[in-house]
Design a protein around this motif. Structure first.
Motif, PDB file in Angstrom:
ATOM      1  N   PHE A 431       0.817  -1.216   0.000  1.00 18.12           N
ATOM      2  CA  PHE A 431       0.000   0.000   0.000  1.00 18.12           C
ATOM      3  C   PHE A 431       0.854   1.271   0.000  1.00 18.12           C
ATOM      4  N   TYR A 453      -1.971   2.389  -3.440  1.00 19.78           N
ATOM      5  CA  TYR A 453      -1.763   3.581  -2.599  1.00 19.78           C
ATOM      6  C   TYR A 453      -2.986   4.491  -2.675  1.00 19.78           C
ATOM      7  N   LYS A 456      -5.868   2.832  -0.641  1.00 22.12           N
ATOM      8  CA  LYS A 456      -5.721   3.002   0.806  1.00 22.12           C
ATOM      9  C   LYS A 456      -6.023   4.443   1.230  1.00 22.12           C
ATOM     10  N   THR A 457      -5.566   5.408   0.423  1.00 26.16           N
ATOM     11  CA  THR A 457      -5.800   6.814   0.754  1.00 26.16           C
ATOM     12  C   THR A 457      -7.285   7.150   0.728  1.00 26.16           C
ATOM     13  N   GLY A 460      -9.029   5.494   3.655  1.00 21.86           N
ATOM     14  CA  GLY A 460      -8.693   6.215   4.877  1.00 21.86           C
ATOM     15  C   GLY A 460      -9.441   7.523   5.006  1.00 21.86           C
ATOM     16  N   ASP A 465     -10.707   1.269   6.809  1.00 23.53           N
ATOM     17  CA  ASP A 465      -9.425   0.572   6.910  1.00 23.53           C
ATOM     18  C   ASP A 465      -9.369  -0.496   5.835  1.00 23.53           C
ATOM     19  N   ILE A 466      -8.146  -0.887   5.454  1.00 24.24           N
ATOM     20  CA  ILE A 466      -7.951  -1.903   4.431  1.00 24.24           C
ATOM     21  C   ILE A 466      -6.732  -2.739   4.786  1.00 24.24           C
ATOM     22  N   TYR A 467      -6.818  -4.028   4.470  1.00 26.11           N
ATOM     23  CA  TYR A 467      -5.669  -4.902   4.696  1.00 26.11           C
ATOM     24  C   TYR A 467      -5.641  -5.967   3.610  1.00 26.11           C
ATOM     25  N   PHE A 479     -11.656  -4.323   2.738  1.00 27.09           N
ATOM     26  CA  PHE A 479     -11.737  -2.952   3.247  1.00 27.09           C
ATOM     27  C   PHE A 479     -13.107  -2.711   3.860  1.00 27.09           C
TER      28      PHE A 479
END
Length: 485
Positions: A431, A453, A456-457, A460, A465-467, A479
């Protein structure tokens, strides 16, 4: 640095001056109090000796005339009187002078005996006048030349019960004794101050040095950064104080700067590669078409390749613009209410050709309708990028499963695909901006390293949240975002 004053020297001088001034003030106050106490004790001793001598002298002068013709010898009485004066002088540790009412010196006594002065037989008129008018005389000097060294002298009258002055008594103490006491106390105190001051200076030096040393190390590391060396780190102090926190923060900043520099270099290398490869392909095919190397019947095929490469360049440019907008805060979230289930179905339909070509089995486990309040375009880009990522890295005849649910005020989406997984060394970095994990997934597919990236931004910024996790031949991205922004 030239012209820059040392913090260590400045603080050391300030602390030293404060300590020195404090001890000077303390020493002055102490010496003043000791001197004052000594003066009070001296005055008390002089006053006591003078009053007792005055009382004895008054009694003697009143009774001595009555001794003439009596059986008690006047000489004996006189000897007894003088012995009493000598005893008082011995207890005082000084000299007692006895005069008549006009200031004529009768005798003076020390601890060794009574004497008369051969040269001086009269005390000063100032002393006589002071006692006659004020009932008291005091000075520090030679007492009308009767003394060879400075003495403190106190004089009072010897008066009868009717107030008639019969004589005068003066008590004197050498000023040398007070001066010696003052010098002894002062020298002892100054020696103590000097020793303590040296100890304080040593402690101050160590404390200031321990405070300034980390700052010097930070400054040295910062200078190395300015010269392009981002590997420097500052040793963390043992004591946990503000400098400890500053050093930890500086090292974290250094890690971030080094990481950013690595990413910058990787970006330049990746962008250069991503631009050079399609531009070389496009240039080569166009030159082939123009010079006739590529036959007319093959031109349409190569023009399609050129079109794909142009779209690839466009995606790279758009990703970089999107990152710039996100980081600068230009892209504000526009809250709307929409059906995310319908959004997922439309995105999947857009990948129908790729899914068919790679014979990928896609399963949708989503509710018929799930409304959320969020930025429609942002969530669309998140789902699209994750779906595109899954399709891109799924092997032929592989599987993709998309789950969608809502619980506890949050929406959760899981996208699972089979195929080469993400290596453990890459899973923690996928990420990050400009990170490219294509090699870790064993794929020839290339990317700009910006898609995840951006995902994730955007997640957020929605407060979500993300994983990602990978293993056993499959990779999963998950997410969550609030159902209401």
């Amino acid at each position: 640095m030239k012209g820059l004053k040392s913090i260590f020297l400045k603080n050391f001088i300030i602390y030293s001056l404060v300590v020195m001034l404090s001890f000077t003030a303390l020493g002055g106050a102490f010496i003043y109090q000791i001197s004052r106490y000594a003066a009070e004790e001296r005055d008390s001793a002089l006053n006591s000796a003078a009053r007792r001598a005055s009382s004895i002298t008054t009694t003697y002068m009143q009774t001595a005339p009555n001794m003439i013709g009596s059986s008690f010898s006047l000489q004996t009485y006189n000897d007894m009187y003088r012995a009493s004066i000598v005893n008082l002088a011995e207890n005082l540790g000084g000299i007692l002078f006895v005069c008549d009412s006009q200031g004529k010196l009768l005798f003076f006594a020390t601890g060794e005996g009574c004497y008369t002065h051969e040269d001086v037989t009269q005390v000063s008129q100032d002393a006589v006048k002071a006692i006659q008018e004020d009932g008291r005389f005091s000075e520090m000097g030679s007492f009308s030349g009767l003394l060879t060294s400075p003495h403190y002298t106190l004089g009072i009258p010897a008066s009868g019960e009717d107030g008639q002055m019969l004589g005068m008594v003066f008590a004197s103490l050498s000023a040398d004794s007070s001066l010696k006491l003052f010098i002894n106390i002062s020298s002892t105190f100054i020696l103590m101050i000097f020793i303590v001051f040296l100890m304080v200076l040593v402690v101050t030096y160590v404390m200031v040095d321990s405070t300034v040393r980390p700052l010097k190390n930070i400054a040295a590391a910062a200078r190395n950064f300015a010269h392009g060396d981002f590997s420097c780190r500052v040793a963390v102090p043992k004591r946990r104080d503000e400098l400890y926190a500053l050093t930890i923060s500086f090292n974290h900043m250094a890690d971030a700067i080094e990481n950013m520099e690595t990413q910058r270099r990787d970006l330049i290398a990746n962008v250069s590669h991503d631009l050079r490869t399609p531009m070389t392909t496009i240039g080569g095919f166009i030159d082939g078409i123009l010079d006739g190397t590529i036959k007319p019947e093959k031109q349409e095929y190569y023009l399609k390749i050129i079109s794909e490469e142009i779209r690839r360049l466009s995606r790279l440019a758009n990703s970089m613009v999107e990152v710039s907008r996100l980081e600068s805060g230009e892209r504000a979230l526009n809250k709307t209410t929409f059906d995310i289930s319908e959004m997922v179905r439309r995105i999947v339909l857009g990948f129908e050709k790729q899914l068919t070509d790679k014979e990928i089995d896609l399963t949708l486990d989503i509710p018929d309708k799930l409304e959320i309040s969020a930025d429609h375009d942002a969530i669309f880009q998140v789902v699209y990028n994750l779906t595109d990522n899954a399709v891109k890295f799924t092997d032929r005849a592989g599987k993709i499963i998309i789950y969608l649910s809502a619980k506890g005020g949050k929406m959760q989406m899981n996208i699972v695909n089979t195929g080469p997984g993400i290596g453990p060394e890459a899973i923690d970095h996928i990420f990050e901006r400009f990170y490219k994990g294509d090699r870790s997934r064993g794929s020839k597919v290339t990317s700009s390293g910006l898609g995840l990236y951006i995902v994730k931004t955007l997640v957020g910024r929605h407060g979500g949240d993300i994983y990602a996790k990978s293993g056993d031949g499959q990779t999963e991205f998950c997410f969550t975002i609030p159902t209401s922004l």
